[in-house]
Design a protein around this motif. Structure first.
Motif, PDB file in Angstrom:
ATOM      1  N   ILE A  47     -20.418  -3.569 -35.262  1.00 15.86           N
ATOM      2  CA  ILE A  47     -20.701  -2.135 -35.280  1.00 15.86           C
ATOM      3  C   ILE A  47     -19.579  -1.306 -35.893  1.00 15.86           C
ATOM      4  O   ILE A  47     -19.773  -0.139 -36.209  1.00 15.86           O
ATOM      5  CB  ILE A  47     -21.061  -1.595 -33.876  1.00 15.86           C
ATOM      6  CG1 ILE A  47     -19.949  -1.837 -32.865  1.00 15.86           C
ATOM      7  CG2 ILE A  47     -22.379  -2.174 -33.416  1.00 15.86           C
ATOM      8  CD1 ILE A  47     -20.190  -1.192 -31.501  1.00 15.86           C
ATOM      9  N   LEU A  48     -18.399  -1.897 -36.050  1.00 18.65           N
ATOM     10  CA  LEU A  48     -17.297  -1.151 -36.652  1.00 18.65           C
ATOM     11  C   LEU A  48     -16.264  -2.126 -37.168  1.00 18.65           C
ATOM     12  O   LEU A  48     -15.941  -3.112 -36.503  1.00 18.65           O
ATOM     13  CB  LEU A  48     -16.633  -0.235 -35.604  1.00 18.65           C
ATOM     14  CG  LEU A  48     -15.367   0.495 -36.043  1.00 18.65           C
ATOM     15  CD1 LEU A  48     -15.711   1.635 -36.999  1.00 18.65           C
ATOM     16  CD2 LEU A  48     -14.611   1.030 -34.844  1.00 18.65           C
ATOM     17  N   ASP A  49     -15.749  -1.842 -38.364  1.00 18.23           N
ATOM     18  CA  ASP A  49     -14.572  -2.577 -38.814  1.00 18.23           C
ATOM     19  C   ASP A  49     -13.731  -1.641 -39.663  1.00 18.23           C
ATOM     20  O   ASP A  49     -14.254  -0.826 -40.408  1.00 18.23           O
ATOM     21  CB  ASP A  49     -14.917  -3.887 -39.530  1.00 18.23           C
ATOM     22  CG  ASP A  49     -15.635  -3.697 -40.838  1.00 18.23           C
ATOM     23  OD1 ASP A  49     -14.987  -3.344 -41.832  1.00 18.23           O
ATOM     24  OD2 ASP A  49     -16.861  -3.916 -40.865  1.00 18.23           O
ATOM     25  N   THR A  50     -12.440  -1.741 -39.459  1.00 17.23           N
ATOM     26  CA  THR A  50     -11.503  -0.924 -40.222  1.00 17.23           C
ATOM     27  C   THR A  50     -10.532  -1.849 -40.937  1.00 17.23           C
ATOM     28  O   THR A  50     -10.263  -2.959 -40.490  1.00 17.23           O
ATOM     29  CB  THR A  50     -10.694   0.025 -39.303  1.00 17.23           C
ATOM     30  OG1 THR A  50      -9.855  -0.754 -38.443  1.00 17.23           O
ATOM     31  CG2 THR A  50     -11.608   0.916 -38.478  1.00 17.23           C
ATOM     32  N   GLN A  51     -10.022  -1.369 -42.042  1.00 15.60           N
ATOM     33  CA  GLN A  51      -9.013  -2.100 -42.796  1.00 15.60           C
ATOM     34  C   GLN A  51      -7.678  -1.395 -42.594  1.00 15.60           C
ATOM     35  O   GLN A  51      -7.631  -0.266 -42.128  1.00 15.60           O
ATOM     36  CB  GLN A  51      -9.383  -2.131 -44.278  1.00 15.60           C
ATOM     37  CG  GLN A  51     -10.741  -2.758 -44.556  1.00 15.60           C
ATOM     38  CD  GLN A  51     -10.824  -4.196 -44.088  1.00 15.60           C
ATOM     39  OE1 GLN A  51      -9.967  -5.008 -44.402  1.00 15.60           O
ATOM     40  NE2 GLN A  51     -11.860  -4.512 -43.326  1.00 15.60           N
ATOM     41  N   GLY A  52      -6.598  -2.040 -42.938  1.00 17.06           N
ATOM     42  CA  GLY A  52      -5.281  -1.418 -42.820  1.00 17.06           C
ATOM     43  C   GLY A  52      -4.524  -1.978 -41.631  1.00 17.06           C
ATOM     44  O   GLY A  52      -4.739  -3.109 -41.223  1.00 17.06           O
ATOM     45  N   ASP A  53      -3.649  -1.147 -41.098  1.00 21.39           N
ATOM     46  CA  ASP A  53      -2.820  -1.584 -39.977  1.00 21.39           C
ATOM     47  C   ASP A  53      -2.854  -0.513 -38.898  1.00 21.39           C
ATOM     48  O   ASP A  53      -2.280   0.554 -39.110  1.00 21.39           O
ATOM     49  CB  ASP A  53      -1.392  -1.825 -40.454  1.00 21.39           C
ATOM     50  CG  ASP A  53      -0.516  -2.435 -39.379  1.00 21.39           C
ATOM     51  OD1 ASP A  53      -1.039  -3.242 -38.588  1.00 21.39           O
ATOM     52  OD2 ASP A  53       0.678  -2.102 -39.324  1.00 21.39           O
ATOM     53  N   PRO A  54      -3.530  -0.716 -37.820  1.00 20.55           N
ATOM     54  CA  PRO A  54      -4.169  -1.972 -37.415  1.00 20.55           C
ATOM     55  C   PRO A  54      -5.531  -2.171 -38.087  1.00 20.55           C
ATOM     56  O   PRO A  54      -6.159  -1.228 -38.545  1.00 20.55           O
ATOM     57  CB  PRO A  54      -4.336  -1.812 -35.902  1.00 20.55           C
ATOM     58  CG  PRO A  54      -4.483  -0.340 -35.703  1.00 20.55           C
ATOM     59  CD  PRO A  54      -3.622   0.304 -36.766  1.00 20.55           C
ATOM     60  N   GLU A  55      -5.961  -3.408 -38.092  1.00 26.59           N
ATOM     61  CA  GLU A  55      -7.288  -3.793 -38.561  1.00 26.59           C
ATOM     62  C   GLU A  55      -8.115  -4.097 -37.313  1.00 26.59           C
ATOM     63  O   GLU A  55      -7.659  -4.792 -36.409  1.00 26.59           O
ATOM     64  CB  GLU A  55      -7.193  -5.032 -39.447  1.00 26.59           C
ATOM     65  CG  GLU A  55      -8.494  -5.431 -40.082  1.00 26.59           C
ATOM     66  CD  GLU A  55      -8.345  -6.594 -41.056  1.00 26.59           C
ATOM     67  OE1 GLU A  55      -9.382  -7.111 -41.478  1.00 26.59           O
ATOM     68  OE2 GLU A  55      -7.198  -6.991 -41.368  1.00 26.59           O
ATOM     69  N   VAL A  56      -9.322  -3.539 -37.269  1.00 33.01           N
ATOM     70  CA  VAL A  56     -10.134  -3.627 -36.054  1.00 33.01           C
ATOM     71  C   VAL A  56     -11.556  -4.049 -36.398  1.00 33.01           C
ATOM     72  O   VAL A  56     -12.136  -3.565 -37.368  1.00 33.01           O
ATOM     73  CB  VAL A  56     -10.176  -2.259 -35.320  1.00 33.01           C
ATOM     74  CG1 VAL A  56     -11.014  -2.338 -34.056  1.00 33.01           C
ATOM     75  CG2 VAL A  56      -8.776  -1.758 -35.014  1.00 33.01           C
ATOM     76  N   HIS A  57     -12.110  -4.941 -35.572  1.00 33.48           N
ATOM     77  CA  HIS A  57     -13.533  -5.298 -35.620  1.00 33.48           C
ATOM     78  C   HIS A  57     -14.098  -5.087 -34.219  1.00 33.48           C
ATOM     79  O   HIS A  57     -13.529  -5.578 -33.242  1.00 33.48           O
ATOM     80  CB  HIS A  57     -13.744  -6.761 -36.016  1.00 33.48           C
ATOM     81  CG  HIS A  57     -13.887  -6.981 -37.479  1.00 33.48           C
ATOM     82  ND1 HIS A  57     -15.081  -6.839 -38.139  1.00 33.48           N
ATOM     83  CD2 HIS A  57     -12.972  -7.320 -38.409  1.00 33.48           C
ATOM     84  CE1 HIS A  57     -14.894  -7.099 -39.435  1.00 33.48           C
ATOM     85  NE2 HIS A  57     -13.619  -7.392 -39.609  1.00 33.48           N
ATOM     86  N   VAL A  58     -15.221  -4.363 -34.137  1.00 36.46           N
ATOM     87  CA  VAL A  58     -15.888  -4.140 -32.864  1.00 36.46           C
ATOM     88  C   VAL A  58     -17.296  -4.699 -32.969  1.00 36.46           C
ATOM     89  O   VAL A  58     -18.021  -4.412 -33.927  1.00 36.46           O
ATOM     90  CB  VAL A  58     -15.949  -2.636 -32.497  1.00 36.46           C
ATOM     91  CG1 VAL A  58     -16.615  -2.446 -31.134  1.00 36.46           C
ATOM     92  CG2 VAL A  58     -14.556  -2.018 -32.513  1.00 36.46           C
TER      93      VAL A  58
END
Length: 174
Positions: A47-58
């Motif tokens: 449902i969510l993913d971000t790139q960079g620092d921090p990198e997050v997957h939900v």
């Protein structure tokens, strides 16, 4: 006028279809330029993913019971560059301190494990069970956070599948 209504209905239906089609079911996940890799159960939804620092997957863990209509069970993997053990310890301390501020926080009565925190807290008026685990790998702090309603109408089989999925990711993140 009916022509415009038909066109509007078609556009709305197309938009809804595209939104549903855009929902990604999870599977193989690669983070931190490939240094962090894991697989999720096929029915989990990214449902969510971000790139960079921090990198997050939900990931949403579907609960088709009545509980799932009002509570969102989810699993989050966060990767943060920390460089060394000192940075890792600071990241763990900061993250675990945030948990202490959650409404209704209560540590679970389980045997302690290194870099693992199990607790309950309130979210949107419901009691949730949390499990947070941390690892240091290739200069990255990795956090696995699994949270689900403490009680679900889905029953013990759903709870066991949720825990098995979290444990499976944990095994890959070590």
């Amino acid at each position: 006028m009916s022509f415009l209504r038909t066109i509007s209905s078609s556009i709305i239906a197309l938009a809804a279809t595209l939104l549903l089609a855009g929902t990604l079911h999870a599977a193989d996940v690669s983070m931190a330029n490939g240094s962090v890799q894991f697989h999720t159960p096929d029915d989990w939804v990214d449902i969510l993913d971000t790139q960079g620092d921090p990198e997050v997957h939900v990931f949403q863990v579907p609960d088709t019971s009545a509980t799932g209509k009002v509570s969102l069970s989810r699993v989050t993997v966060t990767v943060k560059q920390v460089g060394d053990i000192s940075g890792f310890q600071q990241y763990v301390s900061t993250s675990s301190a945030k948990a202490l501020t959650l409404p209704g926080y209560k540590a679970a009565a389980v045997p302690p494990r290194p870099n693992t925190f199990v607790y309950t807290a309130q979210e949107s008026g419901a009691q949730y069970s949390y499990s947070e685990r941390y690892w240091l790998k290739d200069g990255n702090a990795i956090q696995l956070r699994c949270l689900r309603p403490s009680e679900s109408a889905a029953g013990p089989a759903w709870k066991a599948a949720f825990e098995k999925g979290c444990d499976g990711i944990a095994a890959k993140l070590k």
